[in-house]
Design a protein around this motif. Structure first.
Motif, PDB file in Angstrom:
ATOM      1  N   VAL A   1      -7.388   7.963  -6.356  1.00  0.00           N
ATOM      2  CA  VAL A   1      -8.211   7.475  -5.203  1.00  0.00           C
ATOM      3  C   VAL A   1      -9.096   6.466  -5.570  1.00  0.00           C
ATOM      4  O   VAL A   1      -9.255   5.039  -5.009  1.00  0.00           O
ATOM      5  CB  VAL A   1      -8.771   8.697  -4.332  1.00  0.00           C
ATOM      6  CG1 VAL A   1      -9.788   7.887  -3.254  1.00  0.00           C
ATOM      7  CG2 VAL A   1      -7.897   9.360  -3.483  1.00  0.00           C
TER       8      VAL A   1
ATOM      9  N   ASN B   1       2.482   1.719  -3.411  1.00  0.00           N
ATOM     10  CA  ASN B   1       1.931   2.091  -4.401  1.00  0.00           C
ATOM     11  C   ASN B   1       0.977   3.420  -4.226  1.00  0.00           C
ATOM     12  O   ASN B   1       1.064   4.366  -5.237  1.00  0.00           O
ATOM     13  CB  ASN B   1       0.418   1.295  -4.501  1.00  0.00           C
ATOM     14  CG  ASN B   1       0.848  -0.146  -5.016  1.00  0.00           C
ATOM     15  OD1 ASN B   1       2.052  -0.508  -5.678  1.00  0.00           O
ATOM     16  ND2 ASN B   1       0.109  -1.147  -4.960  1.00  0.00           N
ATOM     17  N   ASN B   2       0.744   3.741  -3.048  1.00  0.00           N
ATOM     18  CA  ASN B   2       0.222   5.127  -2.641  1.00  0.00           C
ATOM     19  C   ASN B   2       0.879   6.358  -2.758  1.00  0.00           C
ATOM     20  O   ASN B   2       0.835   7.190  -3.440  1.00  0.00           O
ATOM     21  CB  ASN B   2      -0.452   5.019  -1.268  1.00  0.00           C
ATOM     22  CG  ASN B   2      -1.510   4.087  -1.326  1.00  0.00           C
ATOM     23  OD1 ASN B   2      -1.947   3.588  -1.918  1.00  0.00           O
ATOM     24  ND2 ASN B   2      -2.119   3.733   0.206  1.00  0.00           N
ATOM     25  N   ARG B   3       2.323   6.189  -2.461  1.00  0.00           N
ATOM     26  CA  ARG B   3       3.363   7.044  -2.740  1.00  0.00           C
ATOM     27  C   ARG B   3       3.464   7.409  -3.987  1.00  0.00           C
ATOM     28  O   ARG B   3       3.648   8.514  -4.407  1.00  0.00           O
ATOM     29  CB  ARG B   3       4.592   6.395  -2.039  1.00  0.00           C
ATOM     30  CG  ARG B   3       5.534   7.468  -1.744  1.00  0.00           C
ATOM     31  CD  ARG B   3       6.789   7.076  -0.893  1.00  0.00           C
ATOM     32  NE  ARG B   3       6.442   6.468   0.403  1.00  0.00           N
ATOM     33  CZ  ARG B   3       6.804   5.454   1.016  1.00  0.00           C
ATOM     34  NH1 ARG B   3       7.287   4.565   0.136  1.00  0.00           N
ATOM     35  NH2 ARG B   3       6.499   4.961   2.157  1.00  0.00           N
TER      36      ARG B   3
ATOM     37  N   THR C   1      -7.293   3.387  -6.795  1.00  0.00           N
ATOM     38  CA  THR C   1      -6.848   2.545  -5.890  1.00  0.00           C
ATOM     39  C   THR C   1      -7.836   1.720  -5.076  1.00  0.00           C
ATOM     40  O   THR C   1      -7.900   0.857  -4.834  1.00  0.00           O
ATOM     41  CB  THR C   1      -6.134   3.529  -4.609  1.00  0.00           C
ATOM     42  OG1 THR C   1      -4.969   4.172  -5.390  1.00  0.00           O
ATOM     43  CG2 THR C   1      -5.659   2.608  -3.506  1.00  0.00           C
TER      44      THR C   1
ATOM     45  N   SER D   1       1.758   7.799   3.971  1.00  0.00           N
ATOM     46  CA  SER D   1       1.179   7.093   2.499  1.00  0.00           C
ATOM     47  C   SER D   1       0.170   5.893   2.985  1.00  0.00           C
ATOM     48  O   SER D   1      -0.755   5.692   2.083  1.00  0.00           O
ATOM     49  CB  SER D   1       2.571   6.292   1.930  1.00  0.00           C
ATOM     50  OG  SER D   1       3.172   5.690   2.712  1.00  0.00           O
ATOM     51  N   MET D   2       0.154   5.316   4.183  1.00  0.00           N
ATOM     52  CA  MET D   2      -0.777   4.693   4.731  1.00  0.00           C
ATOM     53  C   MET D   2      -0.670   4.667   6.111  1.00  0.00           C
ATOM     54  O   MET D   2       0.188   3.505   6.759  1.00  0.00           O
ATOM     55  CB  MET D   2      -1.122   3.248   4.143  1.00  0.00           C
ATOM     56  CG  MET D   2      -2.230   2.446   4.398  1.00  0.00           C
ATOM     57  SD  MET D   2      -3.709   3.590   4.561  1.00  0.00           S
ATOM     58  CE  MET D   2      -4.117   4.102   2.846  1.00  0.00           C
TER      59      MET D   2
ATOM     60  N   SER E   1       0.882  -1.198  -0.218  1.00  0.00           N
ATOM     61  CA  SER E   1       0.010   0.208   0.103  1.00  0.00           C
ATOM     62  C   SER E   1       0.876   1.275   0.281  1.00  0.00           C
ATOM     63  O   SER E   1       0.704   1.879  -0.661  1.00  0.00           O
ATOM     64  CB  SER E   1      -0.667  -0.108   1.358  1.00  0.00           C
ATOM     65  OG  SER E   1      -1.775  -1.139   1.117  1.00  0.00           O
ATOM     66  N   ARG E   2       1.994   1.023   0.828  1.00  0.00           N
ATOM     67  CA  ARG E   2       2.616   2.491   1.048  1.00  0.00           C
ATOM     68  C   ARG E   2       3.415   2.543  -0.179  1.00  0.00           C
ATOM     69  O   ARG E   2       3.487   3.824  -0.646  1.00  0.00           O
ATOM     70  CB  ARG E   2       3.581   2.330   2.219  1.00  0.00           C
ATOM     71  CG  ARG E   2       2.837   2.401   3.487  1.00  0.00           C
ATOM     72  CD  ARG E   2       3.490   2.131   4.635  1.00  0.00           C
ATOM     73  NE  ARG E   2       2.860   2.511   5.711  1.00  0.00           N
ATOM     74  CZ  ARG E   2       2.887   1.920   7.059  1.00  0.00           C
ATOM     75  NH1 ARG E   2       3.812   1.091   7.126  1.00  0.00           N
ATOM     76  NH2 ARG E   2       2.279   2.100   8.201  1.00  0.00           N
TER      77      ARG E   2
ATOM     78  N   VAL F   1      -1.462   9.222  -3.166  1.00  0.00           N
ATOM     79  CA  VAL F   1      -2.606   8.802  -2.167  1.00  0.00           C
ATOM     80  C   VAL F   1      -2.055   8.672  -0.715  1.00  0.00           C
ATOM     81  O   VAL F   1      -1.055   8.158  -0.358  1.00  0.00           O
ATOM     82  CB  VAL F   1      -3.149   7.451  -2.586  1.00  0.00           C
ATOM     83  CG1 VAL F   1      -4.307   6.799  -1.426  1.00  0.00           C
ATOM     84  CG2 VAL F   1      -3.960   7.693  -3.996  1.00  0.00           C
ATOM     85  N   THR F   2      -2.715   9.458   0.368  1.00  0.00           N
ATOM     86  CA  THR F   2      -2.513   9.269   1.654  1.00  0.00           C
ATOM     87  C   THR F   2      -3.687   8.686   2.295  1.00  0.00           C
ATOM     88  O   THR F   2      -4.634   8.573   1.795  1.00  0.00           O
ATOM     89  CB  THR F   2      -2.152  10.642   2.105  1.00  0.00           C
ATOM     90  OG1 THR F   2      -2.967  11.613   1.869  1.00  0.00           O
ATOM     91  CG2 THR F   2      -0.853  10.903   1.495  1.00  0.00           C
TER      92      THR F   2
ATOM     93  N   LEU G   1      -8.694   7.173   2.198  1.00  0.00           N
ATOM     94  CA  LEU G   1      -7.970   7.309   1.325  1.00  0.00           C
ATOM     95  C   LEU G   1      -8.262   8.571   0.760  1.00  0.00           C
ATOM     96  O   LEU G   1      -9.212   9.189   0.599  1.00  0.00           O
ATOM     97  CB  LEU G   1      -8.227   6.220   0.169  1.00  0.00           C
ATOM     98  CG  LEU G   1      -8.231   4.750   0.414  1.00  0.00           C
ATOM     99  CD1 LEU G   1      -8.774   4.055  -0.752  1.00  0.00           C
ATOM    100  CD2 LEU G   1      -6.749   4.370   0.388  1.00  0.00           C
TER     101      LEU G   1
END
Ligand SMILES: Cc1cc2nc3c(=O)[nH]c(=O)nc-3n(C[C@H](O)[C@H](O)[C@H](O)COP(=O)(O)O)c2cc1C
Length: 136
Positions: free
Chosen positions: A59, A31-33, A62, A92-93, A28-29, A37-38, A52
């Motif tokens: 968003v 991909n989100n970074r 994701t 990032s998560m 998650s961290r 996405v945070t 998210l």
């Protein structure tokens, strides 16, 4: 670019081992970074509560991937709103392990600390209630 925040709740198909949760968080961290996405993920027993936020397209993409993940089900969107500022910009998560890791007694207090800066009253209330429910 328009930003949104999406809040959902879901249920793990089977209790997740901490190694499985670690894996989810690592992916998650990363991909989100990469897509801006945070958010915050709180786990209480088999329940997940996740926020998210970020550019709308990122968003939504994701969330659609998360929704299709067979490790959980009964994914219910609790809220979706347009935002001008992030509430979880540092993470990032962000993550708060709950009863699954045997630290239930401190979950409520820990979640309170995590969500203290959240100024959206609806988001704050959901995390607050979730923490109380999983504290016993
Ligand atoms: C409760 C839960 C929360 C998740 N949160 C995220 C997340 O924030 N970002 C993300 O990319 N994947 C998240 N995942 C994992 C996705 O479902 C999916 O496995 C992953 O995005 C696939 O990434 P990959 O294609 O890079 O392997 C989550 C999964 C679960 C069960």
């Amino acid at each position: 670019m328009q930003m949104i925040r999406l809040l959902y709740i879901s249920t793990a198909r089977a209790p997740l081992l901490s190694a499985e949760l670690d894996g989810i968080l690592r992916v998650s961290r990363r991909n989100n970074r990469a897509v801006g996405v945070t958010g915050l993920l709180v786990v209480g027993g088999r329940r997940f509560l996740q926020a998210l936020e970020g550019p709308e397209a990122a968003v939504v993409a994701t969330f659609e991937r998360i929704r299709a993940d067979p490790r959980h089900f009964a994914v219910v969107i609790l809220g979706r709103s347009t935002i001008t500022e992030r509430q979880f910009g540092d993470w990032s998560m962000g993550y708060q392990p709950g009863a699954a890791l045997g630290v239930e007694a401190s979950v409520a207090a820990d979640v309170q600390a995590l969500i203290a800066p959240i100024d959206d009253p609806v988001v704050h209330a959901y995390f607050h209630q979730f923490a109380l429910q999983h504290a016993a």
